[in-house]
Motif scaffolding. Sequence first.
Motif, PDB file in Angstrom:
ATOM      1  N   ASP A   1       0.846  -1.190   0.000  1.00 18.60           N
ATOM      2  CA  ASP A   1       0.000   0.000   0.000  1.00 18.60           C
ATOM      3  C   ASP A   1       0.879   1.236   0.000  1.00 18.60           C
ATOM      4  O   ASP A   1       1.985   1.230   0.553  1.00 18.60           O
ATOM      5  N   PRO A   2       0.399   2.319  -0.593  1.00 15.86           N
ATOM      6  CA  PRO A   2       1.172   3.567  -0.544  1.00 15.86           C
ATOM      7  C   PRO A   2       1.385   4.007   0.899  1.00 15.86           C
ATOM      8  O   PRO A   2       0.499   3.867   1.740  1.00 15.86           O
ATOM      9  N   ARG A   3       2.557   4.508   1.172  1.00 15.22           N
ATOM     10  CA  ARG A   3       2.875   4.962   2.518  1.00 15.22           C
ATOM     11  C   ARG A   3       3.201   6.451   2.479  1.00 15.22           C
ATOM     12  O   ARG A   3       3.966   6.912   1.630  1.00 15.22           O
TER      13      ARG A   3
ATOM     14  N   LYS B   1       2.066  10.417 -13.112  1.00 22.31           N
ATOM     15  CA  LYS B   1       1.885   8.963 -12.999  1.00 22.31           C
ATOM     16  C   LYS B   1       0.676   8.683 -12.122  1.00 22.31           C
ATOM     17  O   LYS B   1       0.791   8.274 -10.964  1.00 22.31           O
ATOM     18  N   ARG B   2      -0.500   8.902 -12.664  1.00 21.92           N
ATOM     19  CA  ARG B   2      -1.723   8.810 -11.869  1.00 21.92           C
ATOM     20  C   ARG B   2      -1.968   7.407 -11.337  1.00 21.92           C
ATOM     21  O   ARG B   2      -2.553   7.230 -10.267  1.00 21.92           O
TER      22      ARG B   2
ATOM     23  N   TRP C   1      -2.929   3.317  -6.373  1.00 18.12           N
ATOM     24  CA  TRP C   1      -2.063   2.133  -6.296  1.00 18.12           C
ATOM     25  C   TRP C   1      -2.854   0.848  -6.112  1.00 18.12           C
ATOM     26  O   TRP C   1      -2.498  -0.192  -6.676  1.00 18.12           O
ATOM     27  N   GLY C   2      -3.913   0.884  -5.338  1.00 13.62           N
ATOM     28  CA  GLY C   2      -4.650  -0.342  -5.075  1.00 13.62           C
ATOM     29  C   GLY C   2      -5.167  -0.985  -6.347  1.00 13.62           C
ATOM     30  O   GLY C   2      -5.006  -2.196  -6.564  1.00 13.62           O
TER      31      GLY C   2
ATOM     32  N   GLU D   1      -3.646  -4.452  -8.090  1.00 14.39           N
ATOM     33  CA  GLU D   1      -4.534  -5.586  -8.345  1.00 14.39           C
ATOM     34  C   GLU D   1      -4.379  -6.079  -9.774  1.00 14.39           C
ATOM     35  O   GLU D   1      -4.332  -7.284 -10.037  1.00 14.39           O
ATOM     36  N   ASN D   2      -4.274  -5.139 -10.715  1.00 17.63           N
ATOM     37  CA  ASN D   2      -4.072  -5.515 -12.111  1.00 17.63           C
ATOM     38  C   ASN D   2      -2.682  -6.110 -12.320  1.00 17.63           C
ATOM     39  O   ASN D   2      -2.515  -7.098 -13.037  1.00 17.63           O
TER      40      ASN D   2
END
Length: 964
Positions: free
Chosen positions: A445-447, A557-558, A563-564, A568-569
């Motif tokens: 996950d993004p931190r 870089k959207r 990120w989630g 997943e992709n």
Amino acid sequence: MTTMWTYRDWKAGGERTTIWDLTFDSTIHCGAAQNFHEVGPNHIRFRARAGLEPYAWRFHFCIESPGDGREVVLEVADFNNLGGELWQEQAAVWSRDGEKWEDLGLENIRIVPWTPTGGAEDDLSLQRDGRRPYGVRYRLSLDAPRIWLASPTPYTLERSRRWMDTLASRCDFFHVKDIAQTTGGRIHGHALSMIEVRKPGPDKEKLRVVIVAGEHPAEVAGMYACEGVMEEILRTTDLLGDFSFWIVPVANVDGLAFGRTYHTFDPDDPHGEGLNLARDWHRRTQSPTQAIWKIIEDVKPHCVINLHNGRHRRRFEVFAPPQPHLATLLKHIREQMPLPVARWRPYSDNGALAPAVIESKLADVALCFETLLLVKLPERRTFEESYRHTGRCLLRGIVRGLREIYGRPQMLALKEVLGTHAQRCGVRDFVAKIPWFYYEDSFDDPREHNIWNFEVNGLPLAPGHYDAWLQSAANVESLRVRTDDSGWAAHKPRESWILLPSLWLPGRKLAFDFEHKGENLPIEQVIISPEGTPLETARSQAEKFDRYVRDTKMEAKRYLWNWGKFRENLMRDSFGVSDLRGMFDEIVDWLAQRQVCDPQDRYYGAVHSEEDKYDARDAAAAAACFARRYSWTKYPTWLDRALKARRYAYLSQIHEPGNEAHDGGFVHMVKGIWGVNFTRLEPPYPGIDGVDTCVILHLLCRCADLGLPLEAEDRSVLRRAATWVANNEALPGVFLHHEGATHDCQNANSLGLSALVRTYHTLARLGDNPPRAWLEAASRGIEHYLDGQEAIGVWPYLFAQVGHRGQAFHFDNIPDHGIGLYHMTRACHEFPLCDRPALTAALKRAARWYLGLLRLDGNDIDLEYDACQDLGNDICFSGFTWCRFTAAAALLRIARAAGEVEPWRHLALRLMEHVRRKLWQRNDASRAPVVAHARADAKLATWCQAAEWDAAMLAEMIEDIQRL
């Protein structure tokens, strides 16, 4: 044991004691050890402290015995200075003649508790200044009538004088002079001696150097280094046309003669503490400091070098007051030393020689060089050899540095166009916040984090050590900073400035991280100046650096901010090894159809690719593909095809024995900047291509790994090509892209060094004896390559290049980043690359860079490329399908090398899945299954895309995934 023994019983000149049938003698010249007494069977304890001198870690004595080979334990009771670890005791040596010394070996040394004398006052005095005494036991075999034991390797006044007299007898330019009589000289019989090395005539136009060693008697490394200095002068006496030298190998002659560790000896107070000469250069109360200072005043040297050594140092160190020319001298010293020179350190006590000289304006340059006592230089068997070689290397650095400082011609022309002028950088121009995964190994996950990165590249500065002065914003009380070579450290501004001293600036680049919450940055500007430059001087001289404004293009870089969904992709399991194998098989089947199998055809063995070419690199890649198919199927047809393709590849190797610029290199069968015109195997050949030569070497080594036999001719091809690559090292660590190239291309450097490593080990495993010089060149190459990487993980195409081919997550650098990284990962498990933590860290950063270069096409993950409507004459490098293969193959090998499997395994598979779905065709048998480019309108360039090479990388991907 005589419990009433006290350090006031210490005898100037040593003692001679007999225990059992053994005699312990420290009355030998410059001997040191007292109070020998029996502890138990074959166990003798003694003391090293000389009178009430504060410190003790030196001894030197002789043992007389029947020479019957018995093993004894000799225990020093009272070492007390920067020790207590086994590593710090490894300088212990033994000898059968008192001249040639061998290492005792750590297996014969043991740290034990110290043994007090029993006298409270003596024991308390041994523990002052926070020193903790300890004991050391030495195991020694008495297999000769006389055995000498010492720590460290002894240096004596007799040896020093003998050495100087010998040099004077060999060369008329060496003159030995006694410059003072010391207070202890009437007892030990030696004067303070100096050797003057100069040609007759006035010294006014020459560069004058004064070198002083031996202020501390136990610091023998500096004294031996003086011998190395003198040896180097004798070897290159042409120096004396431009230089004159005054060298004092032993300043503290009394302390050395009477077994002291740091201090002097006073005959009127033999048990007293004595005086530390290194703290007497301002007051000059002692005859050695007075006499040497008089020499300095008379000579008015350009440079004063003070040689010391500490027990604990693992790298060379330099102490010096801030001074304008220090950085230039240090740059050249570092270039010459075989081991690293640590950062410059300012003095905390100005009683030392260098600060006194600079303060008195008696020389422009003065420093203290801390010679290594415990770490041997490479390929030096004994400590003595190491110390003397240090002196030789040090003199080379001093000479080259002073030549640059004073504008004198260099002995070897230096191709250096950069300077050392101070630079001023606005922090907002070069600061960025990069993603959390650069600072941790989690991709879940993004931190949120508070780490900011400052990086400026392309500075007009020669590589070297510099100081960075950070001007803090108002109300900043403390700032945590991390530089490339150290952990986090808190810094408190002093009058709004924070000093980061002696930072190594490789590749004209400065980078550091700092912690801060909020948008109002805590730093306003950074001034970069040669190490040791006073702040006010740096501020007044600094030039504004504003060649570019850093833009990592992270904001665009959207998918990283969502990120989630992206992860997943990324992590879905829809493609695997069986799919890769299918791609491989289709390409190899197509290659087999296109191979020239008529022995009468001049291109026999080559693969006629989609474009009208018969290229050696393509043939070498085809050989690797056929060899892989043979290893899987064992069908001899595939072995035959591999051998034919490999033999054809050999035809592009140039044979010009004696011409190092040509012999062994491979030419590329194309002409023109984009490589769209073709040539054939007939003169005139195009120029030799460094990139192709290295790629072919890698592919030929791959064939050997896959079992293709290497006969004498095959080994000769490898050896000659690698020799060409080694000769193609134009500057240290710089391997030319192609014949006639003049730029420092980072992907060419990676190819060159990795090809040398891989070829060396391929031949070595077959019992050949390839030149170690290849690995030495590779070592220079990896240092240079690592220096060029930026904080976000990218290697700009050219070393220190600024613009979108560096500094950013930009597609223009995808091809060159990929080719360099891919080939580096083919050799990163081999020596000398395998034992470099810095390389592993660099590979992990390089992989992370790809996360900022992705293009989402529905559920497909691809690499970015130029999507503008009209490409014009551009070939759109980043759109070549080949780039996806180098990225995927590099990511999978990094996953193995760094032990970081995800997300790299899935990202590699996603890229290959995209190729399979969007860049694959089965409708035209004349075309390769893999489509050459993501854009149909792009020109093809033969050296950027070949189905053979794609298939070779697919086979490697399959192997890497199976080993993860």
